[in-house]
Design an enzyme around this catalytic site. Structure first.
Site, short mmCIF file in Angstrom:
data_model
loop_
_atom_site.label_atom_id
_atom_site.label_comp_id
_atom_site.label_asym_id
_atom_site.label_seq_id
_atom_site.Cartn_x
_atom_site.Cartn_y
_atom_site.Cartn_z
N ASP A 79 0.84 -1.20 0.00
CA ASP A 79 0.00 0.00 0.00
C ASP A 79 0.87 1.25 0.00
OD1 ASP A 79 -2.91 1.13 0.72
OD2 ASP A 79 -1.40 2.28 1.83
N TYR A 86 3.33 9.75 -0.57
CA TYR A 86 4.41 9.13 0.23
C TYR A 86 5.77 9.30 -0.45
CZ TYR A 86 0.45 6.59 2.40
OH TYR A 86 -0.75 6.25 3.00
N LYS A 134 -2.69 5.99 -4.36
CA LYS A 134 -3.80 6.91 -4.06
C LYS A 134 -3.55 8.26 -4.73
CE LYS A 134 -3.64 4.74 0.51
NZ LYS A 134 -2.22 4.60 0.88
N HIS A 141 -7.52 9.60 -1.87
CA HIS A 141 -6.85 9.60 -0.57
C HIS A 141 -7.70 10.25 0.54
CE1 HIS A 141 -2.47 9.22 1.01
NE2 HIS A 141 -3.32 9.03 1.98
#
Ligand code: NDP
Length: 274
Positions: free
Chosen positions: A47, A52, A77, A110
């Site tokens: 994930d 990120y 996302k 998200h």
């Protein structure tokens, strides 16, 4: 029953119920090693998210594993600043390029950015209908966000990824998602290690020779919630997944449920400004 086990999403896509989260895993060697160790240990679900900023490392680890693409379930996302129809379509291509993949297994909105998430969802519907992504879903959507989405769109999300741990169960939302065929998924499932502070969880663990973290992750699965604990440490990646040789009895599930205080460790989906 085992680390490679799956749940069936409402479109019949098989989603491994246990995966590795990589929020705050640094791009480069750190995330590369974490994903490698996880795949070696038998994890089949990773994930990540555009925000990120580690999709390149995730992709390199997947490539390095030499596993068949269809044997790994990869989620990313769309970030808030990319929401909207065209910008989401573009963000999907950017994520794929960074991951060096030609499709994702799951693409999520998200956060429910007001005034934008419906257009964002329409873009996800297009990607899905055109076969570019195996499943689409949302994250941080409360019941009213889901109601609006269900009312204004064609495809029911396959997944809702939410903060979920013993202090934040949101049983009504969980039940609502279940009633609509939306698979619930936990983020921050071990409260970033803090579940070990709860004596009752420790005590249950002693009975089975398990840690509080392992008990909590087992509780997720027994509640029908897909879970994605994050670690960049090899021993933790292995031990977090060592939860398939014991089963909590219903009283123990209820004891952990009873810790619920509706308490968040992260942002409130009704009140975020990023
Ligand atoms: P987790 O509850 O998974 O906890 C991760 C933290 O706990 C890390 O600091 C890790 O440190 C530590 N940890 C891991 N294993 C153990 C262990 N066995 N004992 C003690 N400490 C441990 O939190 P996350 O917030 O990372 O959530 C999991 C995943 O969910 C994310 O990585 C991300 O993929 C997703 N997520 C999604 C969000 C969303 O809005 N959709 C928001 C937040 C997360 P170390 O790495 O040093 O081991």
């Amino acid at each position: 029953t085992d680390l490679m086990g799956t749940v069936s999403l409402h479109n019949s896509v098989q989603m491994p119920y246990f995966g590795l989260g990589v929020f705050q895993s640094t791009e480069g060697e750190e995330v590369f090693n974490a994903v490698n160790w996880a795949l070696e240990a038998g994890y089949r679900h990773i994930d990540t998210a555009a925000i990120y900023q580690n999709e390149v490392g995730v992709g390199k680890a997947i490539e390095n594993s030499n596993m068949k693409r269809e044997d790994i379930f990869v989620t990313s996302k769309v970030w808030n600043s990319d929401q909207g129809y065209d910008s989401t379509l573009n963000a999907y291509e950017v994520s794929l390029k960074k991951l060096n993949l030609d499709y994702l297994d799951l693409y999520l909105i998200h956060w429910p950015v007001a005034g934008k998430f419906i257009d964002t969802w329409k873009a996800l519907e297009k990607l899905y209908t055109e076969g570019r992504v195996k499943a689409i879903g949302v994250s941080n959507f409360l019941q009213h966000h889901l109601n609006e989405l269900l009312y204004k769109s064609e495809i029911v999300p396959m997944v809702n990824q939410m903060e979920f741990h013993p202090l934040l169960v949101q049983q009504r939302l969980l039940d609502f998602c279940k009633s609509k065929g939306i698979q619930y998924q936990a983020w921050s499932p071990i409260m970033r290690g803090k579940v070990a502070d709860y004596e009752i969880i420790e005590r249950i663990g002693k009975k089975y020779g398990k840690t509080a973290v392992q008990v909590t992750l087992r509780w997720d699965l027994q509640k029908g919630v897909v879970t994605i604990p994050k670690s960049v440490k090899k021993e933790r990646i292995i031990s977090n997944a060592d939860i398939f040789d014991f089963e909590l009895i219903p009283e123990e599930v209820a004891q952990i449920d009873a810790l619920d205080k509706n308490e968040r460790t992260g942002p409130d989906p009704d009140n975020f400004n990023f």
